[in-house]
Structure formats: C-alpha cells, structure tokens
Enzyme design. Structure first.
Site, PDB file in Angstrom:
ATOM      1  N   GLU A   1       0.722  -1.182   0.114  1.00 22.10           N
ATOM      2  CA  GLU A   1      -0.160  -0.128  -0.033  1.00 22.10           C
ATOM      3  C   GLU A   1       0.941   1.344   0.116  1.00 22.10           C
ATOM      4  O   GLU A   1       1.418   1.724   1.031  1.00 22.10           O
ATOM      5  CB  GLU A   1      -0.882  -0.053   1.220  1.00 22.10           C
ATOM      6  CG  GLU A   1      -1.972  -1.027   1.348  1.00 22.10           C
ATOM      7  CD  GLU A   1      -2.902  -1.176   0.472  1.00 22.10           C
ATOM      8  OE1 GLU A   1      -3.270   0.125  -0.163  1.00 22.10           O
ATOM      9  OE2 GLU A   1      -3.734  -1.970   0.176  1.00 22.10           O
TER      10      GLU A   1
ATOM     11  N   CYS B   1      -2.360   9.508   2.657  1.00 23.63           N
ATOM     12  CA  CYS B   1      -2.126   8.940   1.379  1.00 23.63           C
ATOM     13  C   CYS B   1      -3.289   8.968   0.194  1.00 23.63           C
ATOM     14  O   CYS B   1      -2.693   9.228  -0.800  1.00 23.63           O
ATOM     15  CB  CYS B   1      -1.918   7.307   1.504  1.00 23.63           C
ATOM     16  SG  CYS B   1      -3.192   6.552   2.482  1.00 23.63           S
TER      17      CYS B   1
HETATM   18  P1  NAD Z   1       8.110   4.842   5.024  1.00 22.61           P
HETATM   19  O1  NAD Z   1       8.081   3.995   3.826  1.00 22.61           O
HETATM   20  O2  NAD Z   1       9.117   5.701   5.407  1.00 22.61           O
HETATM   21  O3  NAD Z   1       8.007   3.559   6.442  1.00 22.61           O
HETATM   22  C1  NAD Z   1       7.028   2.971   6.507  1.00 22.61           C
HETATM   23  C2  NAD Z   1       7.358   1.855   7.488  1.00 22.61           C
HETATM   24  O4  NAD Z   1       8.389   0.767   6.803  1.00 22.61           O
HETATM   25  C3  NAD Z   1       7.840   2.110   8.525  1.00 22.61           C
HETATM   26  O5  NAD Z   1       7.438   1.339   9.760  1.00 22.61           O
HETATM   27  C4  NAD Z   1       9.193   1.754   8.644  1.00 22.61           C
HETATM   28  O6  NAD Z   1      10.033   1.619   9.672  1.00 22.61           O
HETATM   29  C5  NAD Z   1       9.400   0.703   7.695  1.00 22.61           C
HETATM   30  N1  NAD Z   1      10.696   0.478   6.988  1.00 22.61           N
HETATM   31  C6  NAD Z   1      11.654   1.570   6.542  1.00 22.61           C
HETATM   32  N2  NAD Z   1      12.667   0.852   5.946  1.00 22.61           N
HETATM   33  C7  NAD Z   1      12.167  -0.412   5.683  1.00 22.61           C
HETATM   34  C8  NAD Z   1      13.088  -1.588   5.133  1.00 22.61           C
HETATM   35  N3  NAD Z   1      14.390  -1.409   4.471  1.00 22.61           N
HETATM   36  N4  NAD Z   1      12.542  -2.766   5.543  1.00 22.61           N
HETATM   37  C9  NAD Z   1      11.363  -3.015   6.118  1.00 22.61           C
HETATM   38  N5  NAD Z   1      10.516  -1.898   6.438  1.00 22.61           N
HETATM   39  C10 NAD Z   1      11.328  -0.647   6.325  1.00 22.61           C
HETATM   40  O7  NAD Z   1       6.656   5.425   4.900  1.00 22.61           O
HETATM   41  P2  NAD Z   1       6.111   6.781   6.115  1.00 22.61           P
HETATM   42  O8  NAD Z   1       7.023   7.676   6.103  1.00 22.61           O
HETATM   43  O9  NAD Z   1       6.085   5.650   7.410  1.00 22.61           O
HETATM   44  O10 NAD Z   1       4.676   6.583   5.766  1.00 22.61           O
HETATM   45  C11 NAD Z   1       4.021   7.587   4.714  1.00 22.61           C
HETATM   46  C12 NAD Z   1       4.027   7.030   3.406  1.00 22.61           C
HETATM   47  O11 NAD Z   1       3.111   5.953   3.480  1.00 22.61           O
HETATM   48  C13 NAD Z   1       3.500   7.831   2.259  1.00 22.61           C
HETATM   49  O12 NAD Z   1       3.996   7.676   1.030  1.00 22.61           O
HETATM   50  C14 NAD Z   1       2.019   7.650   2.247  1.00 22.61           C
HETATM   51  O13 NAD Z   1       1.572   7.780   1.047  1.00 22.61           O
HETATM   52  C15 NAD Z   1       1.934   6.052   2.475  1.00 22.61           C
HETATM   53  N6  NAD Z   1       0.922   5.577   3.012  1.00 22.61           N
HETATM   54  C16 NAD Z   1      -0.023   4.833   2.216  1.00 22.61           C
HETATM   55  C17 NAD Z   1      -1.272   4.213   2.734  1.00 22.61           C
HETATM   56  C18 NAD Z   1      -2.168   3.360   1.637  1.00 22.61           C
HETATM   57  O14 NAD Z   1      -2.660   2.760   2.159  1.00 22.61           O
HETATM   58  N7  NAD Z   1      -1.678   3.145   0.505  1.00 22.61           N
HETATM   59  C19 NAD Z   1      -1.703   4.659   3.805  1.00 22.61           C
HETATM   60  C20 NAD Z   1      -0.831   5.420   4.473  1.00 22.61           C
HETATM   61  C21 NAD Z   1       0.230   5.774   4.092  1.00 22.61           C
END
Ligand code: NAD
Length: 510
Positions: A255, A289
C-alpha cells in the site's frame, strides 16, 4: 516483549512468548510539536523478530482452530475495548503524530466499522462453498474455501497509525492468521496500545504481537519466514520490502503513496467541491495517502472555485494549540520536501495565491495553494505530503481525466460533477474514486482499498481484503463411479470418443 509507556491499555498482562529478554538498544518516540519524549521502545533485532514470529506460529494454529464464530466474538470484544477508550487511544495518536485530538478520535472511530465488518463477513466470504464442476467432471463434487496463511507480518506508517495498519491487521486476524506488527518508529506507542488492547480479549496466546524499531527491524520481519507481509508506506521502501521478501518468496501487499487528483466539472456544486478539496488536501497537515494533492477545474467555474477555496483556506492555521485545525509535520524531514516542491513550482512559473515558501517552518507548514504550476513540476508529479494544493484550469473534463491519469501513482481520486460523476470516476486510473464527496471509499468496509502503479498492489478492506490474507483451497471429490474414466491408463478408445463428442457438443459451435 516491549516496554510500553503509561499510555498503553492493559488490564491483564499480555501472554508469555519465548522472545529473548536480554537488554536491547532502545529508541525514543517524540511529540512532533514539542520534541518531548513520549515513550521508549526496544530496537528489535533479527533474533528477537525471529523469536516473535516463532511464538506466533503456535498462536496461529490455535487462533485458526477457534473458527469464525469465536474469532468474530473476540474481534468484536476488541472493538468494544477500543470504543470505550477511544479518548485514551486518541491521546496517544495525538502525542505521537501531533494531529489534532478530534482528528485522532475520528481516525479511531472509522476503524470500528471495519473490525465489525470483517468479523461478521469472514465466514461468508472465506468459508467453504460448493462450486459447479461442469458437465465433463459431473461425476465429482467441487468446493473452495479460503484458508489462513499462518503468520502475517504487518509494517505500518505513522500518518494514520490506527486506521492504516488495522486495515491489514483486522482483516488478517478475521481470516484466521496470527499477526506480528511493526509500527512506524514515529508511532510505536500507538502500536503498543493496540496490541495490549487485543491481549485483553485474547489473553491465551500471542495472536497479535508487537515488534519495534527502524527499517532494519522491518527488514528482519520480511526475512523472518512470515507467510505474508503487508506493507504500508512509501513506494521507495516498498521496493526494499519486495527485495527482502523475494529471497524467501514471501508474498507481499504494497500500500504505497499517492498523488490524488480532484476533478471539478462545470456543473459541480462549487461550495462542496471547494470544501472537499481543502479538507482532502489539508486535513492531517496533508499527510494522507489518499489526500487531495492536485485539482483540475473546468474553465467555466475556475474563478468561482478559486474564490471559494481562498475563502475556506484563509482562516486555517497550523499550530499546536487546541484551536489549530492543522497539526505539525510528523516527520522532521517532511518540511524540506514540501519546501522543495513549492520552490520548484514557483521557479517554473507557478504562483502561490495563499502561503508559499514563507509558509514552511521548522515543524509546522501553513496552508499553501498554488496555481499555474506546470504539470511536470514536482508539486504535480511527486507526493508532497504537506498542506498544499495545486489547482489547474482545464478546457473540458477529457483534459481533466488525461491530466489526472498522467501520474505514476494511482491510489485514490475525487470527482465533483452533477451529471457525469460516475462516468468520470470510472475513467480515472486509480484503485478508488469518490464522487461528490472525498475519501468516502476508505470508510465503507465492503469496498476494497488499494492502488495501482507506484501506489502498490493487493487490497485491504472488503471481501478482497479478507481473501488477501488467505490461500484458496480447492477440493475435487469423486461422488459416483467415473462416467468417462479420464484420469487413468485404463481409459479406453470409447472413453476418448465420448469425450470428443461431448467437447464438440459443448464447444464446437464457437
Ligand atoms: P516509510 O516507507 O518511510 O516507512 C513505512 C514503514 O516501513 C515504517 O514502519 C518503517 O520503519 C518501515 N521500513 C523502513 N525501511 C524499511 C526496510 N528497509 N525494510 C522494511 N521496513 C522498512 O513510510 P512512512 O513515512 O512511514 O509513511 C508515509 C508513506 O506511507 C507515504 O508515502 C504515504 O502515502 C504512504 N501511505 C500509504 C497508505 C496506503 O494505504 N496506500 C496509507 C498510509 C500511508
């Protein structure tokens, strides 16, 4: 086990697991408005993650064995705990994300319908059903059911730390899986609260467990041998998740982010469209998002729309006081992204009719509305994730649809039109579109939630969201002596002839 701060909700202690209890490094969760420490959590390493997943295996068998009815009862009890303590949970969300308390409470409230829907509909959507065999195989009966995968890993973001991960967690649990949840490093307290609340209604086994830490902890979860990994976050991290999961052929749900467009037709209710654009773009400081980032307005109503948006945005303010409708940017790095997008838009001929570069502070970004921004500038191509809107004039709705679809993302969208709303909605390449309202699809539990392109793949919510955390199990069972004996070396020339005759009758006229 995680040392949750005072904000957690246990009435009974969480079940015991075999997770190592040796001292581990910790990190602090901070209030983004003040920088104050909200809680301290372990940085779980691969050994601890693997031990947590191992404990989940046994819990998964037990939970699956409870059956739909008992699981549904427990899930409804969980929703009950969350409902009774909605303000307490909203406090934690507010403290860790900075979003206004009432927005936090709204986020929590929206999740309750999903828990109840998943609990109620799981038996019908996933339970065993007889299916037709067709004439050739009419000596058999056939059935299909959707079995739980086992242990599901869920990695969540910080922007909607209750609603978003629970979209995966709730549906995975309702389908009969155990879940190991890694919340964002910005919102571990929210994760701890949810897991502790679940342990109150399922005290017997660690069916829902928490691990905390940064990217490395998430990567360890990807490599831990979980049966499925549901990720919500940025497309860049989504790619890393897929790399890590590829080694073990672990299936993933991604997502990802969005760059959602809102279209305003010439016959639209302009007041409602402007309200939707402003709320959809600026609520949660634009960190949504499925938030509105781009607006395409029919030229006949463009000026009227701009006036209305201006009127609505002018009184809005970002701050940490109770009267502020917009909170801080949750991630300290996000104001730089917003600044870069605004600067790029202005350098390339765009104009800020409200806000602009001066609106971007260290922790807070004031509302900004940009016009005349070239379609290939960052503010129109990349996820800004701030309280900003770009608004563009279009000659007709075909142009609006073309511009909306000219994006690598495809998560949500919005259309305001009296006559052509649904038609335009179907032409937009996005997983979800709201007509004459904004983000409505997320609050309807029977609708699937997810995107296309860089917004990811797989679905949470609805029947698709339940099936996402299962595998289809097909059973074909002979129910009478074989009519044609097809699957045997004892098959005769007469059998072959009968099959050819039947095939000709069934398909020969095509
Ligand atoms: P992010 O990608 O920075 O982090 C998300 C999660 O991934 C965190 O828990 C983080 O610790 C983990 N993570 C980071 N690096 C990783 C790795 N190498 N391996 C495994 N896990 C890892 O995103 P964010 O800043 O927390 O969230 C914002 C983003 O999320 C925006 O792009 C937003 O649009 C998106 N989002 C999407 C939805 C949806 O349903 N499509 C909903 C909410 C947010």
């Amino acid at each position: 086990m995680t040392s949750a701060p005072e904000t957690s909700a246990p009435e009974t202690s969480a079940p015991e697991t075999s997770v190592p209890t040796t001292a581990v490094a910790t990190f602090e969760s901070l209030d983004p408005a003040t920088g104050d420490v909200v809680g301290t959590y372990p940085i779980d390493d691969a050994e601890r993650v693997n031990a947590t997943v191992a404990a989940a295996r046994d819990a998964a068998d037990w939970w699956a064995g409870l059956g739909f009815a008992e699981r549904g009862k427990r899930l409804r009890a969980w929703a009950g705990v969350i409902t009774r303590r909605i303000n307490q949970l909203a406090d934690v969300v507010h403290a860790e994300t900075g979003k206004p308390h009432s927005d936090a409470a709204l986020e929590v409230a929206l999740v309750l319908d999903h828990i109840s829907w998943a609990a109620k509909h799981a038996p019908k959507v996933l339970g065993r059903k007889r299916v037709s065999t067709g004439l050739v195989m009419s000596d058999h009966s056939a059935s299909v059911e959707y079995r739980p995968m086992g242990v599901v890993g869920v990695i969540g973001p910080w922007n909607y730390p209750v609603f978003t991960p629970l979209g995966s967690i709730t549906y995975a649990l309702a389908a009969g899986n155990a879940v190991v949840f890694k919340p964002s490093e910005y919102t571990p307290g929210v994760g701890a609260w949810l897991v502790d609340a679940f342990a109150q209604v399922v005290p017997e086994k660690p069916v829902l467990q928490l691990i905390t830490g940064f990217g490395a902890t998430g990567e360890a979860l990807c490599r831990s041998g979980v049966d499925k990994l549901a990720f919500t976050g940025s497309p860049a991290t989504g790619r890393k998740i897929m790399h890590a999961c590829a080694d073990t052929l672990t299936p993933v749900v991604i997502e990802g982010g969005g760059k959602d467009a809102l279209l305003v037709d010439a016959d639209a209710d302009i007041a409602k469209a402007a309200d939707a654009a402003v709320w959809g773009g600026m609520a949660n400081a634009g960190q949504t998002c499925v938030g509105v980032e781009r607006v395409y307005v029919h030229e006949r109503v463009y000026d009227e729309f701009l006036d209305k948006v201006t009127e609505l945005v002018e009184p809005l303010r970002a701050g940490s006081d109770a009267a502020a409708k917009i909170g801080p940017m949750t991630m300290p790095s996000q104001p730089d992204v917003v600044r870069r997008h605004i600067a790029d838009a202005l350098q390339r001929g765009g104009r800020a009719i409200i806000g602009g570069l001066g609106a971007v502070g260290e922790r807070f970004v004031q509302p900004t509305v940009l016009v005349d921004v070239p379609s290939d500038s960052l503010a129109n191509t990349d996820e800004t994730f701030g309280p900003t809107l770009t608004i563009a004039r279009v000659a007709n709705m075909d142009e609006a649809v073309r511009l909306a679809n000219d994006s690598r993302y495809g998560l949500g969208a919005t259309v305001f039109s009296k006559k052509r709303g649904k038609e335009l909605a179907r032409r937009i390449r996005s997983g979800m579109t709201a007509v004459n309202s904004v983000i409505a699809f997320a609050a309807i539990p029977s609708l699937p939630f997810g995107g296309i392109g860089e917004s990811g793949f797989g679905r949470i919510h609805g029947p698709d969201g339940l099936r996402e955390f299962t595998y289809a199990k097909a059973v074909a069972s002979r129910r009478m002596p074989g009519l044609m004996n097809l699957t045997s070396f004892a098959r005769t020339a007469a059998n072959d002839k009968n099959l050819t005759t039947l095939a000709t009758l069934l398909h020969g006229r095509g």
